[in-house]
Scaffold this active site. Structure first.
Site, PDB file in Angstrom:
ATOM      1  N   LYS A  90       0.811  -1.230   0.000  1.00 50.13           N
ATOM      2  CA  LYS A  90       0.000   0.000   0.000  1.00 50.13           C
ATOM      3  C   LYS A  90       0.844   1.280   0.000  1.00 50.13           C
ATOM      4  CE  LYS A  90      -4.415  -1.593   1.685  1.00 50.13           C
ATOM      5  NZ  LYS A  90      -4.190  -3.004   2.133  1.00 50.13           N
ATOM      6  N   GLU A 112      -9.766   7.102   3.617  1.00 51.33           N
ATOM      7  CA  GLU A 112     -10.693   6.163   4.244  1.00 51.33           C
ATOM      8  C   GLU A 112      -9.896   4.931   4.645  1.00 51.33           C
ATOM      9  OE1 GLU A 112      -9.940   6.124   1.120  1.00 51.33           O
ATOM     10  OE2 GLU A 112      -9.581   3.976   0.847  1.00 51.33           O
ATOM     11  N   SER A 371       1.875  -9.714  -1.189  1.00 49.45           N
ATOM     12  CA  SER A 371       1.477  -8.311  -0.983  1.00 49.45           C
ATOM     13  C   SER A 371       1.816  -7.755   0.389  1.00 49.45           C
ATOM     14  CB  SER A 371      -0.025  -8.157  -1.250  1.00 49.45           C
ATOM     15  OG  SER A 371      -0.776  -9.024  -0.417  1.00 49.45           O
TER      16      SER A 371
END
Ligand SMILES: *Cc1c(COP(=O)(O)O)cnc(C)c1O
Length: 387
Positions: A90, A112, A371
């Protein structure tokens, strides 16, 4: 990065922007600024500087020798997004968007978050870039993820619990969008996945494409050829689209996305508009978005990025589901064989690789996009395994 890119953020019938006019104006300006900076050499240099010096890129493409031998099929390589600062992919997108925010003169970043991972990555970068940071989070989620709320506060962010609606991710997104419309002059909305109205899916893909830019270079160095398949988990689809991007035009490379059985957007969804864009959505019999459930909080989303919807429709990428049992098994197998504890999200990709690799020849190559790391999930798995 040309494949699948259409005018105004459309990917075939998917994508676009279905929002009120006042928000559309803000998004049009954002799209224009993104176009202006994305290929600017100075911007790119700064982006790569922070990826190197702060995130720790490039991360390795690790040959999983033990796992490969155990399965007796294709050679398995792991793209190590788990080694990034904050423990997942991310941050790649967060760094890119925050640099754009700075170029646009923003003083304030809002975001968010559902489980808290995107909120933590955003709060981290805001601390480093000295930006005011507000994170919207469903009230229900702030209770379930109290430790991540504390983490964000520790990093200097303000966490706003949203009690409207069901107090979940969707409600947090709505609040963040209201904030953006009210404060667009000094505020940047930093969206966390390859979803939402244009230009977000295109922008997030751009910043996550670093994953396949590196993995392609690395596999050519190590093996002298392209992989036969790339596997990634898909929630909103950002790590997957980043892991696929530089292989989209390489027709010999199979692109495989893996979803939870109980959030099988791509496998079972139908075209619909959700959260301001068109994608494949899981709908109930009344045509409303279905509540999803995943043991991996990061995959718990009833929609999926528009480009994945398009790749599924055209058949360029394949999407499969795995069960919770398979995910838990994969979590343990990778830990035991390679000494790498994967995130539960990433364990979905590993779970599918465990099935696929043995069906392939020993000279074939599989890249699994890892990930994120699983430290955040160890307590949850402890409780699940004790049952
Ligand atoms: C958030 C998250 C995901 C899911 O998000 P995508 O946008 O689908 O990539 C996957 N893995 C990890 C480790 C995450 O934190």
């Amino acid at each position: 990065m040309s494949t699948g890119q259409f005018e105004k953020g459309y990917f075939g019938q998917f994508g676009g922007s279905f929002v009120p006019p006042e928000l559309q104006e803000v998004l049009d300006y954002l799209a224009e600024q993104f176009e202006r900076y994305k290929d600017d050499p100075e911007f790119k240099e700064e982006y790569l500087y922070y990826l190197r010096e702060y995130v720790g890129r490039e991360n390795p493409l690790t040959f999983a020798r033990n796992l490969t031998e155990k399965l007796g099929g294709a050679k398995i390589y792991l793209k190590r997004e788990d080694l990034n600062h904050t423990g997942a992919h991310k941050i790649n997108n967060v760094i890119g968007q925050i640099l754009l925010a700075k170029r646009m003169g923003a003083k304030r970043v809002i975001a968010e978050t559902g489980a808290g991972q995107h909120g933590v990555a955003t709060a981290t970068a805001c601390a480093m870039f000295n930006m005011d940071c507000t994170i919207y989070m469903g009230e229900e989620d702030t209770r379930r993820q109290a430790l991540n709320v504390f983490r964000m506060e520790l990093l200097g962010a303000k966490v706003v619990p949203v009690s409207k609606g069901q107090g979940r991710l969707k409600d947090a997104v709505d609040e963040a969008l209201n904030d953006l419309v009210a404060n667009y002059k000094d505020t940047f909305y930093l969206l966390g996945s390859a979803v939402g109205p244009h230009p977000f899916p295109t922008m997030v893909k751009h910043f996550q494409s670093i994953i396949s830019e590196e993995s392609k270079r690395q596999i050519l160095m190590k093996e002298g050829r392209l992989p036969d398949a790339v596997i990634a988990c898909a929630g909103g689809g950002s790590n997957a689209i980043g892991a696929f991007a530089h292989y989209l035009d390489e027709k010999s490379v199979r692109l495989i996305g893996v979803e939870p059985e109980q959030a099988a957007t791509l496998t079972k969804g139908v075209p619909a508009v959700l959260h301001g864009f068109k994608c494949l959505v899981l709908l109930d019999e009344n045509g409303n978005p279905q509540p999803t459930y995943s043991i991996a909080a990061g995959l718990d989303y009833p929609g999926i990025g528009p480009e994945h919807s398009y790749l599924k429709e055209t058949g360029r990428a394949e999407y499969y589901t795995v069960t919770n049992e398979e995910v838990l098994e994969a979590f343990q197998i990778l830990s035991k064989t390679e000494g790498i504890i994967p995130a539960l999200e990433s364990s979905h990709a590993v779970a599918y690789a465990l099935k696929l690799a043995p069906t392939m020849a020993r000279d074939q190559i599989l890249i699994v996009n890892l990930s994120g790391r699983g430290d955040k999930d160890v307590e949850q798995v402890f409780h699940m395994l004790r049952k």
